[in-house]
Design a protein around this motif. Structure first.
Motif, PDB file in Angstrom:
ATOM      1  N   LEU A 152       0.816  -1.215   0.000  1.00 19.01           N
ATOM      2  CA  LEU A 152       0.000   0.000   0.000  1.00 19.01           C
ATOM      3  C   LEU A 152       0.849   1.264   0.000  1.00 19.01           C
ATOM      4  O   LEU A 152       0.405   2.303  -0.497  1.00 19.01           O
ATOM      5  N   PHE A 153       2.063   1.198   0.534  1.00 25.30           N
ATOM      6  CA  PHE A 153       2.930   2.376   0.579  1.00 25.30           C
ATOM      7  C   PHE A 153       3.844   2.477  -0.646  1.00 25.30           C
ATOM      8  O   PHE A 153       4.678   3.371  -0.714  1.00 25.30           O
ATOM      9  N   GLU A 154       3.677   1.578  -1.598  1.00 27.11           N
ATOM     10  CA  GLU A 154       4.506   1.576  -2.809  1.00 27.11           C
ATOM     11  C   GLU A 154       4.434   2.931  -3.508  1.00 27.11           C
ATOM     12  O   GLU A 154       3.352   3.459  -3.765  1.00 27.11           O
ATOM     13  N   GLY A 155       5.587   3.508  -3.779  1.00 25.14           N
ATOM     14  CA  GLY A 155       5.654   4.777  -4.503  1.00 25.14           C
ATOM     15  C   GLY A 155       5.420   6.006  -3.644  1.00 25.14           C
ATOM     16  O   GLY A 155       5.369   7.120  -4.162  1.00 25.14           O
ATOM     17  N   ILE A 156       5.254   5.832  -2.339  1.00 24.30           N
ATOM     18  CA  ILE A 156       5.019   6.954  -1.436  1.00 24.30           C
ATOM     19  C   ILE A 156       6.218   7.063  -0.500  1.00 24.30           C
ATOM     20  O   ILE A 156       6.500   6.143   0.258  1.00 24.30           O
ATOM     21  N   GLU A 157       6.910   8.172  -0.561  1.00 23.72           N
ATOM     22  CA  GLU A 157       8.127   8.353   0.238  1.00 23.72           C
ATOM     23  C   GLU A 157       7.849   8.876   1.645  1.00 23.72           C
ATOM     24  O   GLU A 157       8.659   8.742   2.533  1.00 23.72           O
ATOM     25  N   THR A 158       6.703   9.489   1.855  1.00 22.15           N
ATOM     26  CA  THR A 158       6.366  10.101   3.142  1.00 22.15           C
ATOM     27  C   THR A 158       6.085   9.038   4.199  1.00 22.15           C
ATOM     28  O   THR A 158       5.518   7.997   3.900  1.00 22.15           O
ATOM     29  N   LYS A 159       6.464   9.302   5.422  1.00 17.47           N
ATOM     30  CA  LYS A 159       6.197   8.390   6.529  1.00 17.47           C
ATOM     31  C   LYS A 159       4.696   8.242   6.756  1.00 17.47           C
ATOM     32  O   LYS A 159       3.926   9.176   6.536  1.00 17.47           O
ATOM     33  N   GLY A 160       4.308   7.087   7.237  1.00 16.54           N
ATOM     34  CA  GLY A 160       2.896   6.812   7.482  1.00 16.54           C
ATOM     35  C   GLY A 160       2.317   7.545   8.670  1.00 16.54           C
ATOM     36  O   GLY A 160       1.104   7.608   8.841  1.00 16.54           O
ATOM     37  N   SER A 161       3.149   8.132   9.501  1.00 14.40           N
ATOM     38  CA  SER A 161       2.671   8.803  10.709  1.00 14.40           C
ATOM     39  C   SER A 161       2.288  10.260  10.473  1.00 14.40           C
ATOM     40  O   SER A 161       1.808  10.918  11.390  1.00 14.40           O
ATOM     41  N   VAL A 162       2.478  10.767   9.260  1.00 18.93           N
ATOM     42  CA  VAL A 162       2.146  12.165   8.972  1.00 18.93           C
ATOM     43  C   VAL A 162       0.888  12.240   8.109  1.00 18.93           C
ATOM     44  O   VAL A 162       0.475  11.252   7.497  1.00 18.93           O
ATOM     45  N   ALA A 163       0.293  13.430   8.063  1.00 25.16           N
ATOM     46  CA  ALA A 163      -0.904  13.641   7.249  1.00 25.16           C
ATOM     47  C   ALA A 163      -0.567  13.435   5.777  1.00 25.16           C
ATOM     48  O   ALA A 163       0.485  13.862   5.309  1.00 25.16           O
ATOM     49  N   TYR A 164      -1.459  12.771   5.071  1.00 24.73           N
ATOM     50  CA  TYR A 164      -1.251  12.499   3.647  1.00 24.73           C
ATOM     51  C   TYR A 164      -2.000  13.512   2.791  1.00 24.73           C
ATOM     52  O   TYR A 164      -3.080  13.984   3.151  1.00 24.73           O
ATOM     53  N   THR A 165      -1.400  13.790   1.650  1.00 23.96           N
ATOM     54  CA  THR A 165      -2.043  14.692   0.687  1.00 23.96           C
ATOM     55  C   THR A 165      -3.029  13.890  -0.153  1.00 23.96           C
ATOM     56  O   THR A 165      -3.016  12.649  -0.155  1.00 23.96           O
ATOM     57  N   ARG A 166      -3.823  14.619  -0.921  1.00 27.11           N
ATOM     58  CA  ARG A 166      -4.799  13.955  -1.790  1.00 27.11           C
ATOM     59  C   ARG A 166      -4.105  13.093  -2.844  1.00 27.11           C
ATOM     60  O   ARG A 166      -4.577  12.013  -3.171  1.00 27.11           O
ATOM     61  N   GLU A 167      -2.969  13.564  -3.372  1.00 33.71           N
ATOM     62  CA  GLU A 167      -2.277  12.762  -4.379  1.00 33.71           C
ATOM     63  C   GLU A 167      -1.637  11.517  -3.759  1.00 33.71           C
ATOM     64  O   GLU A 167      -1.598  10.457  -4.385  1.00 33.71           O
ATOM     65  N   GLN A 168      -1.162  11.615  -2.525  1.00 28.85           N
ATOM     66  CA  GLN A 168      -0.633  10.433  -1.840  1.00 28.85           C
ATOM     67  C   GLN A 168      -1.760   9.445  -1.543  1.00 28.85           C
ATOM     68  O   GLN A 168      -1.578   8.228  -1.672  1.00 28.85           O
ATOM     69  N   ALA A 169      -2.919   9.955  -1.160  1.00 23.95           N
ATOM     70  CA  ALA A 169      -4.076   9.087  -0.918  1.00 23.95           C
ATOM     71  C   ALA A 169      -4.487   8.392  -2.216  1.00 23.95           C
ATOM     72  O   ALA A 169      -4.863   7.215  -2.206  1.00 23.95           O
ATOM     73  N   ALA A 170      -4.409   9.115  -3.330  1.00 21.28           N
ATOM     74  CA  ALA A 170      -4.722   8.507  -4.627  1.00 21.28           C
ATOM     75  C   ALA A 170      -3.772   7.350  -4.906  1.00 21.28           C
ATOM     76  O   ALA A 170      -4.188   6.285  -5.372  1.00 21.28           O
ATOM     77  N   GLN A 171      -2.476   7.555  -4.611  1.00 21.65           N
ATOM     78  CA  GLN A 171      -1.493   6.492  -4.837  1.00 21.65           C
ATOM     79  C   GLN A 171      -1.792   5.283  -3.965  1.00 21.65           C
ATOM     80  O   GLN A 171      -1.752   4.144  -4.422  1.00 21.65           O
ATOM     81  N   MET A 172      -2.112   5.515  -2.684  1.00 18.76           N
ATOM     82  CA  MET A 172      -2.390   4.400  -1.791  1.00 18.76           C
ATOM     83  C   MET A 172      -3.666   3.674  -2.203  1.00 18.76           C
ATOM     84  O   MET A 172      -3.722   2.438  -2.183  1.00 18.76           O
ATOM     85  N   ALA A 173      -4.692   4.423  -2.603  1.00 17.69           N
ATOM     86  CA  ALA A 173      -5.936   3.799  -3.061  1.00 17.69           C
ATOM     87  C   ALA A 173      -5.679   2.994  -4.334  1.00 17.69           C
ATOM     88  O   ALA A 173      -6.192   1.885  -4.496  1.00 17.69           O
ATOM     89  N   PHE A 174      -4.874   3.553  -5.245  1.00 14.88           N
ATOM     90  CA  PHE A 174      -4.484   2.841  -6.467  1.00 14.88           C
ATOM     91  C   PHE A 174      -3.764   1.545  -6.109  1.00 14.88           C
ATOM     92  O   PHE A 174      -4.050   0.483  -6.665  1.00 14.88           O
ATOM     93  N   ASN A 175      -2.839   1.618  -5.180  1.00 14.51           N
ATOM     94  CA  ASN A 175      -2.111   0.427  -4.745  1.00 14.51           C
ATOM     95  C   ASN A 175      -3.060  -0.627  -4.188  1.00 14.51           C
ATOM     96  O   ASN A 175      -2.832  -1.827  -4.365  1.00 14.51           O
ATOM     97  N   SER A 176      -4.118  -0.181  -3.529  1.00 12.75           N
ATOM     98  CA  SER A 176      -5.071  -1.143  -2.963  1.00 12.75           C
ATOM     99  C   SER A 176      -5.828  -1.888  -4.058  1.00 12.75           C
ATOM    100  O   SER A 176      -6.249  -3.024  -3.854  1.00 12.75           O
ATOM    101  N   LEU A 177      -5.994  -1.251  -5.228  1.00 14.17           N
ATOM    102  CA  LEU A 177      -6.656  -1.938  -6.340  1.00 14.17           C
ATOM    103  C   LEU A 177      -5.828  -3.126  -6.824  1.00 14.17           C
ATOM    104  O   LEU A 177      -6.358  -4.071  -7.402  1.00 14.17           O
ATOM    105  N   LEU A 178      -4.532  -3.061  -6.587  1.00 17.30           N
ATOM    106  CA  LEU A 178      -3.626  -4.122  -7.021  1.00 17.30           C
ATOM    107  C   LEU A 178      -3.398  -5.175  -5.940  1.00 17.30           C
ATOM    108  O   LEU A 178      -2.756  -6.191  -6.192  1.00 17.30           O
TER     109      LEU A 178
END
Length: 192
Positions: A152-178
């Motif tokens: 789920l964190f593939e392609g996201i460099e930001t730590k999981g403990s910080v607030a995520y941006t909309r584009e980071q959320a899009a990446q994580m949601a995309f990863n969940s489709l896979l």
């Protein structure tokens, strides 16, 4: 499912979407999960708990079904029946994907961390919060491990403990489709 991307020049701020997240934003927009508002995507804005509930509802149910949920205002004192997000928040609460922050509050405008969003996505993938210990004192550790196991964190460099941006959320949601959906048998003893 074929994940064919399209150019998302329809967003007035498409040039502000980080190139690393463009495919995820395009796909999540194409499937109707992240559509932006007023012609913009606002990629650098931090995701709120209310927005996350809508994304999760859309992923789990589809837009038409999720939009049909009507909020009652009876779950959290800071989520009124006429709030645009009430139906999504209440659906996610009923499904066990989200909890309040205590004292009967949901805090819809609070920011969502990567771990919080990952937990919601793991629930959509079928993981049981009780059996996987995605609640309680060690929820972040257990969420981080399961999220990593599912990329789920593939392609996201930001730590999981910080607030995520909309584009980071899009990446994580995309990863969940896979990711692979899970199913429990024997009351949580066996996971398929």
């Amino acid at each position: 499912m074929s994940l064919v991307t399209i150019s998302n020049a329809a967003f007035a701020d498409a040039d502000k979407i980080d190139a690393d997240y463009k495919e995820a934003v395009d796909v999540m927009n194409a499937v109707g999960v992240l559509v932006g508002s007023n012609g913009s995507f606002d990629p650098k804005a931090e995701l709120t708990r209310a927005q996350a509930a809508k994304i999760i509802s859309y992923l789990d149910l589809g837009a038409k079904t999720a939009d049909a949920f009507i909020g009652t205002g009876s779950y959290f004192s800071d989520v009124k029946a006429n709030d645009w997000f009430a139906g999504y928040v209440e659906y996610c609460a009923q499904a066990g994907y989200v909890n309040g922050i205590g004292n009967g509050l949901f805090a819809p405008n609070e920011k969502v961390t990567g771990y919080q969003f990952a937990k919601m996505l793991l629930c959509v993938l079928g993981y049981n919060t009780k059996y996987e210990k995605l609640s309680g004192s060690d929820w972040q550790i257990n969420t981080a491990k399961l999220a990593a196991d599912n990329n789920l964190f593939e392609g996201i460099e930001t730590k999981g403990s910080v607030a995520y941006t909309r584009e980071q959320a899009a990446q994580m949601a995309f990863n969940s489709l896979l990711a692979t959906m899970v199913d429990y048998s024997s009351e949580g003893v066996t996971v398929k």
